[in-house]
Scaffold this motif. Sequence first.
Motif, PDB file in Angstrom:
ATOM      1  N   ALA A 116      53.593  58.022  56.183  1.00  0.00           N
ATOM      2  CA  ALA A 116      54.465  57.445  57.197  1.00  0.00           C
ATOM      3  C   ALA A 116      55.429  58.514  57.696  1.00  0.00           C
ATOM      4  N   GLU A 117      56.043  58.218  58.832  1.00  0.00           N
ATOM      5  CA  GLU A 117      57.076  59.072  59.410  1.00  0.00           C
ATOM      6  C   GLU A 117      58.333  58.235  59.572  1.00  0.00           C
ATOM      7  N   ALA A 118      59.498  58.835  59.366  1.00  0.00           N
ATOM      8  CA  ALA A 118      60.762  58.095  59.419  1.00  0.00           C
ATOM      9  C   ALA A 118      61.683  58.649  60.491  1.00  0.00           C
ATOM     10  N   GLY A 119      62.509  57.779  61.040  1.00  0.00           N
ATOM     11  CA  GLY A 119      63.557  58.164  61.978  1.00  0.00           C
ATOM     12  C   GLY A 119      64.696  57.172  61.887  1.00  0.00           C
ATOM     13  N   PHE A 120      65.880  57.544  62.370  1.00  0.00           N
ATOM     14  CA  PHE A 120      67.029  56.655  62.254  1.00  0.00           C
ATOM     15  C   PHE A 120      68.029  56.936  63.361  1.00  0.00           C
ATOM     16  N   THR A 121      68.775  55.912  63.732  1.00  0.00           N
ATOM     17  CA  THR A 121      69.820  56.006  64.752  1.00  0.00           C
ATOM     18  C   THR A 121      70.974  55.109  64.347  1.00  0.00           C
ATOM     19  N   ILE A 122      72.198  55.640  64.389  1.00  0.00           N
ATOM     20  CA  ILE A 122      73.389  54.853  64.082  1.00  0.00           C
ATOM     21  C   ILE A 122      74.386  55.029  65.222  1.00  0.00           C
ATOM     22  N   ALA A 123      74.999  53.938  65.649  1.00  0.00           N
ATOM     23  CA  ALA A 123      76.000  53.985  66.714  1.00  0.00           C
ATOM     24  C   ALA A 123      77.124  54.949  66.331  1.00  0.00           C
ATOM     25  N   ALA A 124      77.647  55.670  67.319  1.00  0.00           N
ATOM     26  CA  ALA A 124      78.655  56.698  67.056  1.00  0.00           C
ATOM     27  C   ALA A 124      79.875  56.146  66.329  1.00  0.00           C
ATOM     28  N   ALA A 125      80.303  54.937  66.678  1.00  0.00           N
ATOM     29  CA  ALA A 125      81.504  54.350  66.074  1.00  0.00           C
ATOM     30  C   ALA A 125      81.321  54.064  64.593  1.00  0.00           C
ATOM     31  N   HIS A 126      80.078  54.029  64.128  1.00  0.00           N
ATOM     32  CA  HIS A 126      79.807  53.683  62.728  1.00  0.00           C
ATOM     33  C   HIS A 126      79.254  54.861  61.937  1.00  0.00           C
ATOM     34  N   GLN A 127      79.232  56.044  62.530  1.00  0.00           N
ATOM     35  CA  GLN A 127      78.756  57.219  61.812  1.00  0.00           C
ATOM     36  C   GLN A 127      79.838  57.733  60.866  1.00  0.00           C
ATOM     37  N   GLY A 128      79.409  58.455  59.849  1.00  0.00           N
ATOM     38  CA  GLY A 128      80.352  59.027  58.896  1.00  0.00           C
ATOM     39  C   GLY A 128      80.776  58.092  57.789  1.00  0.00           C
ATOM     40  N   ASN A 129      80.142  56.913  57.687  1.00  0.00           N
ATOM     41  CA  ASN A 129      80.497  55.943  56.660  1.00  0.00           C
ATOM     42  C   ASN A 129      79.400  55.738  55.624  1.00  0.00           C
ATOM     43  N   GLY A 130      78.337  56.517  55.723  1.00  0.00           N
ATOM     44  CA  GLY A 130      77.249  56.372  54.768  1.00  0.00           C
ATOM     45  C   GLY A 130      76.273  55.260  55.092  1.00  0.00           C
ATOM     46  N   TYR A 131      76.402  54.639  56.273  1.00  0.00           N
ATOM     47  CA  TYR A 131      75.515  53.527  56.613  1.00  0.00           C
ATOM     48  C   TYR A 131      74.077  53.983  56.815  1.00  0.00           C
ATOM     49  N   ALA A 132      73.883  55.160  57.418  1.00  0.00           N
ATOM     50  CA  ALA A 132      72.524  55.642  57.656  1.00  0.00           C
ATOM     51  C   ALA A 132      71.783  55.846  56.344  1.00  0.00           C
ATOM     52  N   SER A 133      72.435  56.479  55.364  1.00  0.00           N
ATOM     53  CA  SER A 133      71.765  56.710  54.080  1.00  0.00           C
ATOM     54  C   SER A 133      71.538  55.397  53.342  1.00  0.00           C
ATOM     55  N   GLU A 134      72.479  54.451  53.427  1.00  0.00           N
ATOM     56  CA  GLU A 134      72.317  53.164  52.757  1.00  0.00           C
ATOM     57  C   GLU A 134      71.140  52.389  53.342  1.00  0.00           C
ATOM     58  N   ALA A 135      71.044  52.361  54.671  1.00  0.00           N
ATOM     59  CA  ALA A 135      69.938  51.659  55.322  1.00  0.00           C
ATOM     60  C   ALA A 135      68.619  52.372  55.068  1.00  0.00           C
ATOM     61  N   ALA A 136      68.621  53.707  55.160  1.00  0.00           N
ATOM     62  CA  ALA A 136      67.384  54.461  54.951  1.00  0.00           C
ATOM     63  C   ALA A 136      66.865  54.299  53.532  1.00  0.00           C
ATOM     64  N   ARG A 137      67.762  54.268  52.541  1.00  0.00           N
ATOM     65  CA  ARG A 137      67.319  54.069  51.155  1.00  0.00           C
ATOM     66  C   ARG A 137      66.647  52.704  50.999  1.00  0.00           C
ATOM     67  N   CYS A 138      67.211  51.696  51.634  1.00  0.00           N
ATOM     68  CA  CYS A 138      66.618  50.358  51.575  1.00  0.00           C
ATOM     69  C   CYS A 138      65.210  50.376  52.157  1.00  0.00           C
ATOM     70  N   VAL A 139      65.052  50.997  53.317  1.00  0.00           N
ATOM     71  CA  VAL A 139      63.745  51.047  53.974  1.00  0.00           C
ATOM     72  C   VAL A 139      62.756  51.882  53.161  1.00  0.00           C
ATOM     73  N   LEU A 140      63.199  53.039  52.654  1.00  0.00           N
ATOM     74  CA  LEU A 140      62.299  53.869  51.860  1.00  0.00           C
ATOM     75  C   LEU A 140      61.847  53.162  50.589  1.00  0.00           C
ATOM     76  N   ASP A 141      62.717  52.390  49.976  1.00  0.00           N
ATOM     77  CA  ASP A 141      62.312  51.586  48.817  1.00  0.00           C
ATOM     78  C   ASP A 141      61.145  50.676  49.176  1.00  0.00           C
ATOM     79  N   ARG A 142      61.231  50.026  50.345  1.00  0.00           N
ATOM     80  CA  ARG A 142      60.169  49.116  50.783  1.00  0.00           C
ATOM     81  C   ARG A 142      58.874  49.890  51.049  1.00  0.00           C
ATOM     82  N   VAL A 143      59.001  51.013  51.711  1.00  0.00           N
ATOM     83  CA  VAL A 143      57.823  51.795  52.102  1.00  0.00           C
ATOM     84  C   VAL A 143      57.073  52.306  50.869  1.00  0.00           C
ATOM     85  N   PHE A 144      57.796  52.887  49.926  1.00  0.00           N
ATOM     86  CA  PHE A 144      57.127  53.416  48.741  1.00  0.00           C
ATOM     87  C   PHE A 144      56.605  52.293  47.850  1.00  0.00           C
TER      88      PHE A 144
END
Length: 311
Positions: free
Chosen positions: A91-119
């Motif tokens: 699989a290939e992964a990509g991610f986008t987070i709104a500028a106002a919500h960047q820098g809070n760790g949301y991208a890594s939290e969401a990506a970890r959830c998705v990667l758990d499902r994928v693997f």
Amino acid sequence: MSELPVRTERLVVRRFAAGDVTAFAAYRSDPEVARYQGWDAPVPEAAARRLVAGFAAAEEGKPGWFQYAVERDGVLIGDVGICWAGNRMQAEAGFTIAAAHQGNGYASEAARCVLDRVFAAGVRRVSAECDARNTASARLLERLGFGLEGHRRRHTWLKGEWTDDLLFGLLAEDWRGATAGPSIFACRPNLLVANLVASLGFYADVLGFEVGWRWSDRQARFLTDDEPPEPGTALVARDNVQVMLTQVAGAHPTRLHLDVHTAAQVDRLFREWSGRGAAIAEPPFVRPWGMYEMRLADPDGTVLRVSSPAP
């Protein structure tokens, strides 16, 4: 594969719905968000409506892209995409987070959830790539455990210019090893530092810690009257470790011992931090007392000892 939505500590990862069109169009129309992405900003609402309708109708796990909506407190703040190969083992992964919500760790939290499902679904390898100038995305991929596998120079013609691409990969066995336990798990010191700004730069920009908060109100801090009201105290965190930094005049070097589960994780931190410019005083090797350890120092001379049981 379990049903969506999935709730993480702070987020909801779910399917897209018709009500997401306005928020989706808004953050994807932000020029800063779109800068290194394949679409052009702004994204017209009609186009956003067609995209969201396609996302909502897609079937998770089938070959092609599936887009996961990322929600925080009832608001759509971004999306994580997975492109499943025809064999459903890559699989290939990509991610986008709104500028106002960047820098809070949301991208890594969401990506970890998705990667758990994928693997968990049997995928053996996930790839990702980003513009070489997009250092924030590259660092996020490193924090998730992706390894840098290539640098394609002047490979992509994007928005009127040739761009370099960074190529990353993550194997299922590496993901399971990285998530068997947090890399760092036992430390809660309060370090006294001479310059909080410099220390925050080191821990956040070089070591990949996230800034949790900064206190500037004297009434909200446990400081004596002779300590500076600004910038005061800050908290940085990575994995399960929280470190407080308190600005006090003078030098206060000490030692900070970071416990890591495996030698492979020590090596991964060594590669990550060396790549970010950290001055490693001693690279990892087995110490006489049986621990596999590396050492580096922060701007105040505090010695960081990062160690695991010997392999």
